[in-house]
Design a protein around this motif. Structure first.
Motif, mmCIF file in Angstrom:
data_model
loop_
_atom_site.group_PDB
_atom_site.id
_atom_site.type_symbol
_atom_site.label_atom_id
_atom_site.label_comp_id
_atom_site.label_asym_id
_atom_site.label_seq_id
_atom_site.Cartn_x
_atom_site.Cartn_y
_atom_site.Cartn_z
ATOM 1 N N UNK A 178 2.227 17.007 -2.718
ATOM 2 C CA UNK A 178 1.566 16.129 -3.686
ATOM 3 C C UNK A 178 1.647 14.640 -3.317
ATOM 4 N N UNK A 179 2.819 14.134 -2.848
ATOM 5 C CA UNK A 179 2.877 12.715 -2.487
ATOM 6 C C UNK A 179 1.900 12.329 -1.381
ATOM 7 N N UNK A 180 1.652 13.262 -0.451
ATOM 8 C CA UNK A 180 0.712 12.976 0.635
ATOM 9 C C UNK A 180 -0.680 12.731 0.067
ATOM 10 N N UNK A 181 -1.088 13.585 -0.861
ATOM 11 C CA UNK A 181 -2.397 13.424 -1.496
ATOM 12 C C UNK A 181 -2.421 12.162 -2.361
ATOM 13 N N UNK A 182 -1.312 11.896 -3.037
ATOM 14 C CA UNK A 182 -1.234 10.711 -3.888
ATOM 15 C C UNK A 182 -1.420 9.432 -3.074
ATOM 16 N N UNK A 183 -0.725 9.349 -1.936
ATOM 17 C CA UNK A 183 -0.834 8.161 -1.079
ATOM 18 C C UNK A 183 -2.249 8.034 -0.520
ATOM 19 N N UNK A 184 -2.800 9.143 -0.044
ATOM 20 C CA UNK A 184 -4.135 9.114 0.544
ATOM 21 C C UNK A 184 -5.210 8.720 -0.448
ATOM 22 N N UNK A 185 -5.192 9.336 -1.638
ATOM 23 C CA UNK A 185 -6.219 9.038 -2.641
ATOM 24 C C UNK A 185 -6.068 7.620 -3.193
ATOM 25 N N UNK A 186 -4.821 7.174 -3.344
ATOM 26 C CA UNK A 186 -4.598 5.812 -3.841
ATOM 27 C C UNK A 186 -5.096 4.779 -2.842
ATOM 28 N N UNK A 187 -4.934 5.081 -1.555
ATOM 29 C CA UNK A 187 -5.408 4.156 -0.522
ATOM 30 C C UNK A 187 -6.932 4.104 -0.492
ATOM 31 N N UNK A 188 -7.570 5.272 -0.648
ATOM 32 C CA UNK A 188 -9.028 5.347 -0.555
ATOM 33 C C UNK A 188 -9.711 4.742 -1.781
ATOM 34 N N UNK A 189 -9.228 5.105 -2.974
ATOM 35 C CA UNK A 189 -9.949 4.728 -4.193
ATOM 36 C C UNK A 189 -9.366 3.527 -4.930
ATOM 37 N N UNK A 190 -8.077 3.251 -4.731
ATOM 38 C CA UNK A 190 -7.452 2.132 -5.439
ATOM 39 C C UNK A 190 -7.103 0.975 -4.519
ATOM 40 N N UNK A 191 -7.255 1.198 -3.206
ATOM 41 C CA UNK A 191 -6.944 0.141 -2.257
ATOM 42 C C UNK A 191 -5.463 -0.124 -2.078
ATOM 43 N N UNK A 192 -4.627 0.839 -2.475
ATOM 44 C CA UNK A 192 -3.182 0.680 -2.331
ATOM 45 C C UNK A 192 -2.755 1.157 -0.937
ATOM 46 N N UNK A 238 13.355 17.347 0.817
ATOM 47 C CA UNK A 238 14.060 16.127 1.222
ATOM 48 C C UNK A 238 13.063 14.979 1.396
ATOM 49 N N UNK A 239 11.928 15.286 2.006
ATOM 50 C CA UNK A 239 10.902 14.269 2.207
ATOM 51 C C UNK A 239 10.370 13.736 0.887
ATOM 52 N N UNK A 240 10.194 14.618 -0.102
ATOM 53 C CA UNK A 240 9.701 14.183 -1.413
ATOM 54 C C UNK A 240 10.705 13.238 -2.076
ATOM 55 N N UNK A 241 11.982 13.584 -1.986
ATOM 56 C CA UNK A 241 13.017 12.724 -2.575
ATOM 57 C C UNK A 241 13.076 11.384 -1.837
ATOM 58 N N UNK A 242 12.947 11.436 -0.510
ATOM 59 C CA UNK A 242 12.936 10.208 0.283
ATOM 60 C C UNK A 242 11.740 9.339 -0.093
ATOM 61 N N UNK A 243 10.599 9.965 -0.285
ATOM 62 C CA UNK A 243 9.387 9.254 -0.717
ATOM 63 C C UNK A 243 9.632 8.552 -2.050
ATOM 64 N N UNK A 244 10.311 9.253 -2.971
ATOM 65 C CA UNK A 244 10.614 8.664 -4.270
ATOM 66 C C UNK A 244 11.491 7.426 -4.145
ATOM 67 N N UNK A 245 12.471 7.474 -3.252
ATOM 68 C CA UNK A 245 13.355 6.325 -3.053
ATOM 69 C C UNK A 245 12.600 5.143 -2.449
ATOM 70 N N UNK A 280 4.829 5.794 4.700
ATOM 71 C CA UNK A 280 4.174 6.751 5.607
ATOM 72 C C UNK A 280 5.216 7.597 6.347
ATOM 73 N N UNK A 281 6.319 6.942 6.743
ATOM 74 C CA UNK A 281 7.378 7.661 7.452
ATOM 75 C C UNK A 281 8.011 8.733 6.561
ATOM 76 N N UNK A 282 8.119 8.432 5.258
ATOM 77 C CA UNK A 282 8.727 9.399 4.344
ATOM 78 C C UNK A 282 7.860 10.645 4.153
ATOM 79 N N UNK A 283 6.561 10.524 4.475
ATOM 80 C CA UNK A 283 5.667 11.676 4.340
ATOM 81 C C UNK A 283 5.805 12.656 5.506
ATOM 82 N N UNK A 284 6.356 12.171 6.634
ATOM 83 C CA UNK A 284 6.470 13.015 7.832
ATOM 84 C C UNK A 284 7.310 14.265 7.579
#
Length: 327
Positions: A128-142, A313-320, A149-153
């Motif tokens: 879910x975070x991968x989609x959240x980052x991608x969609x936010x970048x495309x439609x919200x300019x975030x 672990x990646x999801x928790x890292x993304x949250x931090x 990006x590293x936390x998504x790996x």
């Protein structure tokens, strides 16, 4: 010690106990909300998987569960347990938009649960975070930071490892879980656009879930009829070996647990920041995965466990990382 001293001592103890109780009450209440959120989420997945395993009609199940949820919402408004929202004409379009996406997200999740193990569905949904980052970048300019990006790996790597070693792997189940990620995160992005009106802002989390549940029910019915109407008979329902009464019980319990865990999730969100809620959701996914493996005795390999753990672990890292960015 005279009587006056005893009375003063008791009053002091009482005041101390009341102060301590008042201090810890919010923490205890929040802990209870988290526990209920986790418990009903696990229960929903158990009842839902048992139902869909015997009665492979995920779209019909989605409609019926949303309909039961709508009835529960209406009852809570009618009985005064929750103040009924004042839905104005200007709110119908945004509610319909979010309701459609909400319905698709739930339908695709149910399709996935019917095709693959619960543990695998929730491992894929860790993306879910991968989609959240991608969609936010495309439609919200975030634009995400390098650290984000590293936390998504590890999330992507973990899901790839788990998918490659998943015994129950099924392409339809995998793609449905991915589609669920896309729709739910699209709902979150869309809400930034449609929740801007003054009337929409008056909806609290619980009432927003209520009106979205009712709107989703309206959209779920034609979808179920279009794809599963030929199976809507007693013979098809009992063909999987589950008695009709048991199927009805599982359906009702899944719908009830779904509504309860969704409402508890929103209640937790109203008390904590979004990052804490996101981490809590990740840990909830761990609980669901572990419980489903134990209850359904799904065969899992060491490599599969490593992949799942890496994704979480990646999801928790993304949250931090997200928390540090918002600080």
């Amino acid at each position: 010690m005279d009587d006056a001293a005893v009375v003063d001592a008791r009053a002091g103890w009482r005041a101390t106990l009341e102060t301590t109780a008042a201090k810890w009450r919010p923490t205890v209440e929040l802990g209870a909300l988290f526990a209920g959120w986790y418990y009903f989420s696990i229960a929903f997945n158990v009842y839902q998987k048992a139902l869909l395993k015997a009665v492979p009609m995920p779209l019909t199940a989605t409609f019926l569960e949303l309909a039961i949820g709508s009835a529960l919402v209406a009852a809570s408004w009618g009985l005064g347990a929750k103040a009924r929202p004042d839905v104005k004409t200007s709110m119908l379009k945004p509610i319909a938009t979010l309701g459609m996406v909400h319905m698709l997200g739930n339908a695709l999740t149910n399709v996935s649960l019917g095709k693959v193990a619960v543990s695998f569905t929730h491992t894929v949904k860790a993306l879910e975070p991968v989609f959240s980052v991608g969609l936010s970048a495309i439609f919200l300019g975030n634009i995400p930071s390098l650290a984000m990006c590293a936390s998504l790996v590890p999330i992507i790597a973990g899901v790839m490892i788990a998918s490659a070693t998943e015994v129950s792997f099924n392409m339809a189940g995998f793609l449905s879980a991915m589609g669920s990620n896309l729709t739910f995160q699209s709902r979150n992005v869309l809400s930034k656009f449609v929740m801007t009106g003054d009337d929409m802002k008056k909806l609290d989390y619980v009432n927003l879930l209520g009106v979205l549940t009712i709107a989703s029910t309206v959209f779920a019915l034609p979808l179920a009829l279009a794809f599963e109407s030929s199976k809507m008979n007693v013979a098809s329902i009992v063909a999987g070996g589950m008695p009709l009464a048991v199927a009805g019980k599982n359906l009702f319990m899944a719908a009830l647990c779904f509504q309860l865990y969704q409402q508890l999730s929103f209640m937790v969100l109203s008390r904590v920041n979004p990052v804490t809620h996101s981490v809590g959701n990740s840990l909830k996914r761990v609980a669901v995965i572990a419980a489903s493996v134990i209850i359904f005795r799904n065969p899992v390999s060491t490599t599969n466990i490593i992949g799942t753990a890496l994704a979480i672990f990646g999801v928790i890292l993304y949250g931090r990382v997200k928390k540090q960015k918002s600080a």
